[in-house]
Design a protein around this motif. Structure first.
Motif, PDB file in Angstrom:
ATOM      1  N   SER A  17     -25.024 -46.664  -8.101  1.00 36.97           N
ATOM      2  CA  SER A  17     -23.954 -46.399  -9.160  1.00 36.97           C
ATOM      3  C   SER A  17     -23.342 -45.178  -8.805  1.00 36.97           C
ATOM      4  O   SER A  17     -24.325 -44.146  -8.403  1.00 36.97           O
ATOM      5  N   GLN A  19     -22.368 -43.150 -10.750  1.00 33.70           N
ATOM      6  CA  GLN A  19     -22.977 -42.406 -11.809  1.00 33.70           C
ATOM      7  C   GLN A  19     -24.173 -41.690 -11.559  1.00 33.70           C
ATOM      8  O   GLN A  19     -24.762 -41.213 -12.571  1.00 33.70           O
ATOM      9  N   VAL A  20     -24.907 -42.419 -10.416  1.00 32.84           N
ATOM     10  CA  VAL A  20     -26.361 -42.114 -10.581  1.00 32.84           C
ATOM     11  C   VAL A  20     -26.491 -41.613  -9.155  1.00 32.84           C
ATOM     12  O   VAL A  20     -25.975 -42.401  -8.089  1.00 32.84           O
ATOM     13  N   ASP A  73     -30.766 -37.125 -19.202  1.00 36.28           N
ATOM     14  CA  ASP A  73     -29.452 -37.477 -18.875  1.00 36.28           C
ATOM     15  C   ASP A  73     -29.492 -38.877 -17.840  1.00 36.28           C
ATOM     16  O   ASP A  73     -28.705 -39.867 -18.139  1.00 36.28           O
ATOM     17  N   LEU A  74     -30.024 -38.562 -16.746  1.00 33.69           N
ATOM     18  CA  LEU A  74     -29.854 -39.650 -15.835  1.00 33.69           C
ATOM     19  C   LEU A  74     -30.632 -41.055 -16.178  1.00 33.69           C
ATOM     20  O   LEU A  74     -29.867 -41.970 -15.946  1.00 33.69           O
ATOM     21  N   ASP A  76     -30.546 -42.010 -19.200  1.00 29.33           N
ATOM     22  CA  ASP A  76     -29.984 -42.672 -20.502  1.00 29.33           C
ATOM     23  C   ASP A  76     -28.712 -43.161 -19.812  1.00 29.33           C
ATOM     24  O   ASP A  76     -28.170 -44.389 -20.170  1.00 29.33           O
ATOM     25  N   ARG A  77     -27.970 -42.697 -18.701  1.00 26.16           N
ATOM     26  CA  ARG A  77     -26.990 -43.401 -17.809  1.00 26.16           C
ATOM     27  C   ARG A  77     -27.622 -44.785 -17.369  1.00 26.16           C
ATOM     28  O   ARG A  77     -26.740 -45.547 -17.415  1.00 26.16           O
ATOM     29  N   SER A  80     -27.599 -47.106 -20.215  1.00 23.56           N
ATOM     30  CA  SER A  80     -26.126 -47.479 -20.632  1.00 23.56           C
ATOM     31  C   SER A  80     -25.825 -48.470 -19.744  1.00 23.56           C
ATOM     32  O   SER A  80     -25.107 -49.627 -20.007  1.00 23.56           O
ATOM     33  N   GLN A  81     -25.946 -48.419 -18.195  1.00 20.61           N
ATOM     34  CA  GLN A  81     -25.057 -49.034 -17.374  1.00 20.61           C
ATOM     35  C   GLN A  81     -25.737 -50.467 -17.222  1.00 20.61           C
ATOM     36  O   GLN A  81     -25.091 -51.511 -16.575  1.00 20.61           O
TER      37      GLN A  81
END
Length: 98
Positions: A17, A19-20, A73-74, A76-77, A80-81
């Motif tokens: 992703s 975001q990752v 935080d990673l 959690d992302r 969430s995804q």
């Protein structure tokens, strides 16, 4: 068999992703994920046993290699995804190859 082949056989899917920052291997049913570096560095026998165990319903395990920052935080992302809610991200270290 390689570590990556073992995880594929255990129904882990590679997850990438924007975001990752790096790929993860995720199994929603087993409630666990391994970073790419963790898969590369893990002891095959340990990984084989670990990848078959399910955790408590309120926990999702994230395995990191030594030297990686265990970042909630990673985690959690990633949850969430994948649309996963009501679980605690729990960072863990792998058992490295000898």
């Amino acid at each position: 068999m390689t570590n990556f082949e073992l995880l594929e056989k255990a129904k882990f899917k590679e997850f990438k992703s924007s975001q990752v920052p790096f790929p993860w291997w995720v199994n929603k049913g087993a409630r666990m994920a391994f970073s790419f570096a963790a898969v590369e560095d893990a002891d095959l026998e340990w990984l084989s046993g670990r990848s078959r165990e399910s955790e408590a319903a309120d926990e999702f395990l994230f395995y990191f290699a030594y030297g990686e920052q265990m970042n909630l935080d990673l985690c959690d992302r990633i949850l969430s995804q994948h649309g996963i809610e009501n679980v605690a991200p729990t960072p863990q270290l792998i058992v490295p190859r000898r």
